[in-house]
Design a protein around this motif. Structure first.
Motif, mmCIF file in Angstrom:
data_model
loop_
_atom_site.group_PDB
_atom_site.id
_atom_site.type_symbol
_atom_site.label_atom_id
_atom_site.label_comp_id
_atom_site.label_asym_id
_atom_site.label_seq_id
_atom_site.Cartn_x
_atom_site.Cartn_y
_atom_site.Cartn_z
ATOM 1 N N HIS A 133 31.665 65.736 16.241
ATOM 2 C CA HIS A 133 30.017 65.293 16.690
ATOM 3 C C HIS A 133 29.599 64.141 15.596
ATOM 4 N N VAL A 134 30.492 63.616 14.582
ATOM 5 C CA VAL A 134 29.932 62.913 13.551
ATOM 6 C C VAL A 134 30.663 61.622 13.340
ATOM 7 N N PRO A 135 30.075 60.540 13.036
ATOM 8 C CA PRO A 135 30.615 59.134 12.646
ATOM 9 C C PRO A 135 31.136 59.472 11.314
ATOM 10 N N GLU A 140 31.578 58.684 5.401
ATOM 11 C CA GLU A 140 32.353 58.855 4.018
ATOM 12 C C GLU A 140 32.417 57.382 3.565
ATOM 13 N N ALA A 141 32.530 56.287 4.075
ATOM 14 C CA ALA A 141 32.413 55.057 3.561
ATOM 15 C C ALA A 141 31.074 54.731 2.761
ATOM 16 N N LEU A 252 23.097 64.627 -0.200
ATOM 17 C CA LEU A 252 23.057 65.588 0.988
ATOM 18 C C LEU A 252 23.396 64.719 2.071
ATOM 19 N N VAL A 253 24.138 65.392 2.999
ATOM 20 C CA VAL A 253 24.582 64.767 4.080
ATOM 21 C C VAL A 253 24.376 65.913 5.399
ATOM 22 N N ASP A 254 23.508 65.495 6.355
ATOM 23 C CA ASP A 254 23.326 66.381 7.376
ATOM 24 C C ASP A 254 22.877 65.935 8.595
ATOM 25 N N ASN A 298 26.106 57.865 16.325
ATOM 26 C CA ASN A 298 27.426 58.169 16.481
ATOM 27 C C ASN A 298 27.594 57.156 17.679
ATOM 28 N N GLN A 299 28.693 56.342 17.596
ATOM 29 C CA GLN A 299 29.371 55.332 18.397
ATOM 30 C C GLN A 299 30.107 55.842 19.537
ATOM 31 N N LYS A 300 30.913 56.728 18.946
ATOM 32 C CA LYS A 300 32.127 57.368 19.964
ATOM 33 C C LYS A 300 31.654 58.315 21.219
ATOM 34 N N GLN A 301 30.488 59.000 21.076
ATOM 35 C CA GLN A 301 30.176 59.576 21.978
ATOM 36 C C GLN A 301 28.652 59.565 22.423
#
Ligand code: SAM
Length: 315
Positions: A133-135, A140-141, A252-254, A298-301
């Motif tokens: 679900h996640v870019p 991480e960068a 925090l990442v969410d 999210n660019q993927k989906q």
């Protein structure tokens, strides 16, 4: 309206059996209408009616989330103080309030077991799943960029899962500790850290809300995709802020707020993302300020979720 009238209104709202029970329950943390209904054993429309009255009197605050609504005690200020004073006077009354508290503890255990069961099933495959679900690369960068190559003494990764953060950041800490509730996740993380030759980190079984910090304070605490498994992320932040070294930070990442209700049923999520506004309230209550906020689309989906990053420090 004059202050006197407001006080009468607030006291009238609180002055009823069920509503006082609701205030006592919400003083234990943010709760969904569904959980409140289960604890009180009353119909949902009835409980919602009581909550609406309390909200109109400013004693509680509502936040809607998908098909659920969450309630919390009023944010710091007069009304919160009033609720505090009312509850102090009935602290030792036992009876129904003690029974409610026990039911709440049982419900919290049940939620935790659901999450634990889910993570014990998915542990081995988590590194593939977390990407879904996640870019992830962009996030991480950004984490590395925001930390700015600064090395901290102690890093605490809460809800460390398969140990990805300990792995990604192993050059950013002298000593890293991961805490996770799932034995299976801990097992995978141990194997991974050892296979990557990371020997300045360890992972331990523990519950974020009750683990013993052993008097140690941390310089950097990370909660990466963890807070949405809690009904009351604010309570987690309160606890975490206590074990933060002066000058330390919390990363925090969410997820940003979303409407993928099925994640509650299928993936044990409790909150459908965390909003910027909510985070400000929680951070403030924990004596923290938000130094960095970033969003990642999210660019993927097409149906992908937006991920947010917050960096907090003590005020
Ligand atoms: C979505 S995973 C994220 C794992 C890791 N931070 C990552 O980003 O890959 C959430 C993790 O939080 C853990 N967890 C959930 N509730 C917890 C609790 N009360 N105490 C400790 N860990 C918990 C789960 O077992 C799971 O490993």
């Amino acid at each position: 309206m004059a202050d006197f009238e407001k006080l009468v209104l607030a006291l009238k709202a609180a002055g009823e059996h069920t509503r006082l029970r609701l205030l006592a329950l919400l003083s234990q943390g943010e709760l969904s209408v569904k959980d409140l209904t289960d604890i009180l054993g009353q119909s949902q429309p009835r409980v919602s009616r009581h909550l609406k009255l309390l909200a109109e009197a400013g004693l509680v605050v509502r936040s809607a989330e998908g098909a659920w609504a969450y309630y919390r005690i009023a944010d710091p200020g007069e009304k919160r103080d009033l609720v505090g004073a009312l509850l102090t006077s009935i602290k030792k009354s036992g009876g129904i309030l003690t029974a409610d508290k026990k039911k709440l503890a049982a419900i919290r255990r049940e939620h935790q077991n659901q999450a634990d069961e889910y993570f014990s099933k998915v542990a081995k495959n988590w590194d593939n799943l977390r990407n879904l679900h996640v870019p992830e690369e962009a996030v991480e960068a950004a984490i590395l960029r925001v930390l700015g190559g600064k090395k901290v003494k102690r890093l605490l990764d809460l809800g460390s899962g398969t140990g990805r953060m300990l792995e990604l950041l192993h050059q950013n800490y002298e000593y890293g500790i991961g805490i996770d509730l799932s034995r299976e996740m801990i097992g995978v993380a141990r194997a991974k850290l050892s296979a990557s030759g990371i020997n300045n980190a360890q992972v331990r079984l523990g519950d974020i809300l009750s683990f013993e910090a052993g008097g140690q304070k941390d310089d950097l605490i990370i909660l990466h995709q963890v807070l949405h498994y809690f009904d009351d992320p604010g309570q987690v932040l309160l606890k975490v802020a206590e074990i933060l070294q002066e000058g330390g930070r919390i990363l925090l990442v969410d997820f940003a707020p979303h409407e993928l209700e099925y994640l509650r049923q299928n993936d044990a999520h409790r909150r459908l993302g965390l909003s910027e506004g909510q985070m400000e309230v929680w951070a403030k209550a924990a004596g923290m300020k938000i130094d960095v906020f970033e969003r990642f689309e999210n660019q993927k989906q097409q149906q992908g979720l937006v991920v947010c990053l917050w960096m907090l420090s003590l005020k």
